[in-house]
Scaffold this motif. Structure first.
Motif, mmCIF file in Angstrom:
data_model
loop_
_atom_site.group_PDB
_atom_site.id
_atom_site.type_symbol
_atom_site.label_atom_id
_atom_site.label_comp_id
_atom_site.label_asym_id
_atom_site.label_seq_id
_atom_site.Cartn_x
_atom_site.Cartn_y
_atom_site.Cartn_z
ATOM 1 N N ALA A 1 0.812 -1.215 0.000
ATOM 2 C CA ALA A 1 0.000 0.000 0.000
ATOM 3 C C ALA A 1 0.846 1.266 0.000
ATOM 4 N N ASN A 2 2.093 1.161 0.503
ATOM 5 C CA ASN A 2 2.919 2.346 0.654
ATOM 6 C C ASN A 2 4.041 2.468 -0.366
ATOM 7 N N ILE A 3 4.253 1.417 -1.156
ATOM 8 C CA ILE A 3 5.267 1.489 -2.222
ATOM 9 C C ILE A 3 4.602 1.036 -3.513
ATOM 10 N N TYR A 4 4.305 1.994 -4.382
ATOM 11 C CA TYR A 4 3.524 1.724 -5.595
ATOM 12 C C TYR A 4 4.199 0.704 -6.494
ATOM 13 N N GLU A 5 5.522 0.742 -6.564
ATOM 14 C CA GLU A 5 6.248 -0.110 -7.514
ATOM 15 C C GLU A 5 6.229 -1.584 -7.152
ATOM 16 N N ILE A 6 5.742 -1.919 -5.955
ATOM 17 C CA ILE A 6 5.749 -3.311 -5.511
ATOM 18 C C ILE A 6 4.392 -3.959 -5.783
ATOM 19 N N ALA A 7 4.424 -5.104 -6.469
ATOM 20 C CA ALA A 7 3.185 -5.811 -6.833
ATOM 21 C C ALA A 7 2.826 -6.888 -5.821
ATOM 22 N N TRP A 8 3.831 -7.518 -5.213
ATOM 23 C CA TRP A 8 3.563 -8.662 -4.317
ATOM 24 C C TRP A 8 4.659 -8.717 -3.267
ATOM 25 N N VAL A 9 4.288 -9.142 -2.057
ATOM 26 C CA VAL A 9 5.246 -9.274 -0.960
ATOM 27 C C VAL A 9 5.023 -10.615 -0.274
ATOM 28 N N GLY A 10 6.094 -11.347 -0.072
ATOM 29 C CA GLY A 10 6.032 -12.586 0.689
ATOM 30 C C GLY A 10 6.802 -12.432 1.993
ATOM 31 N N ARG B 1 8.213 -8.667 -5.153
ATOM 32 C CA ARG B 1 8.007 -8.778 -6.594
ATOM 33 C C ARG B 1 7.536 -7.403 -7.086
ATOM 34 N N GLU B 2 8.319 -6.801 -7.967
ATOM 35 C CA GLU B 2 8.017 -5.457 -8.440
ATOM 36 C C GLU B 2 7.096 -5.480 -9.645
ATOM 37 N N LYS B 3 6.356 -4.383 -9.818
ATOM 38 C CA LYS B 3 5.495 -4.236 -10.983
ATOM 39 C C LYS B 3 6.340 -3.963 -12.230
ATOM 40 N N ILE B 4 5.855 -4.437 -13.366
ATOM 41 C CA ILE B 4 6.442 -4.051 -14.649
ATOM 42 C C ILE B 4 5.599 -2.911 -15.179
#
Length: 285
Positions: free
Chosen positions: A50-59, A72-75
């Motif tokens: 929610a606080n870092i737009y460039e991140i798509a997924w967190v494990g 996992r970062e967004k493309i």
């Protein structure tokens, strides 16, 4: 001291600076000295996304005294460096439901099973007329991933009933040993919430420990099968809410309720279509 987190590892980020992720973790209260069982992995992952737009997924995984944060970062269209050579690999084992090589060569077909880590779209363009050309692989890779929830529930069970009485205590820690300054009656039962402040002197770790003790008694309850099923439905929904991502699409669901002498075993199996492709630079594992 094995109940504490002593190290936070961050991996998978390429564009987002590690210091930025560390700052967000600090904002939500994640740092060395956290009590492991007080950390909500789902809440931490949601807060980072929610606080870092460039991140798509967190494990989030806690192993021993280490917390491992996988990113996992967004493309993002128009911002990806197309000059970097590499492949599209599968992030999970799945049956491929869609594979389109926009740049490069697809190594699997729709309906094939692919193992996690396998190259799905190779960063190579081949032709009978020219030598193979290495490129930045891009494309779409979706797969059907299997998820399972299973838990046993008992008809007769003991639950905690809190008395409303709270006590406070403190202690000190030296390396792996803890010394409490106040001891509570052994016949009473308490939930313990701990906070610790850590510092190190000449490679010796010291900690000040502050405990809150919430007193409770154990109460025997008897539940019906319908109540156990409702609990299983609620628990499975919470579980899948943590492991599934926003792009997950449930394509099949199977539920089993296996009766035992003492209760039931509640099982749910989901088949979920997800984006499972990730760009990996050539030479990276």
């Amino acid at each position: 001291m094995s109940n504490f987190i002593w190290k936070v590892n961050i991996t998978g980020n390429e564009k987002v600076e590690t210091s930025k992720i560390q700052k967000v973790l600090e904002d939500i209260g994640i740092h060395k000295g956290n009590i492991k069982f007080l950390v909500s992995k789902g809440k931490v992952a949601d807060y980072i996304r929610a606080n870092i737009y460039e991140i798509a997924w967190v494990g989030i995984d806690i192993n021993g005294t280490s917390m491992n944060v996988t990113i996992r970062e967004k493309i993002i269209s128009g911002e990806e460096d197309k000059t970097v050579l590499g492949n599209i690999v599968a992030t999970k084992s799945a049956v491929i439901s869609k594979i389109i090589a926009e740049n490069g060569t697809a190594k699997f077909k729709t309906g094939s099973y692919i193992n996690e880590g396998s190259v799905a779209i190779e960063g190579v363009i081949e032709s009978e007329l020219i030598e193979p050309i290495r490129v930045h692989a891009s494309g779409i890779l979706k797969g059907i991933v299997e998820y399972e929830f299973e838990k046993e529930y008992m008809y007769n069970e003991q639950i905690k009933e809190y008395t409303g009485k709270t006590k406070y205590g403190a202690g000190v820690g030296i390396n792996n040993k803890e010394f409490l300054l106040k001891y509570l009656p052994k016949e009473n039962k308490y939930d313990i919430n701990s906070k610790a402040k850590i510092f190190e002197i000449f490679s010796v770790k010291f900690s000040f420990i502050f405990n809150t003790y919430d007193e409770y008694i154990l109460k025997d309850i008897v539940r019906t099968k319908e109540e156990l099923v409702q609990t299983g439905q609620s628990d499975s929904s919470l579980y899948f809410g943590e492991v599934l991502t926003e792009d997950s699409k449930v394509v099949d669901k199977k539920v089993e309720q296996i009766e035992t002498k003492t209760g039931i075993i509640y099982k749910v199996k989901l088949s979920v279509e997800e984006n499972i492709g990730k760009f990996i630079r050539t030479g990276e594992n």
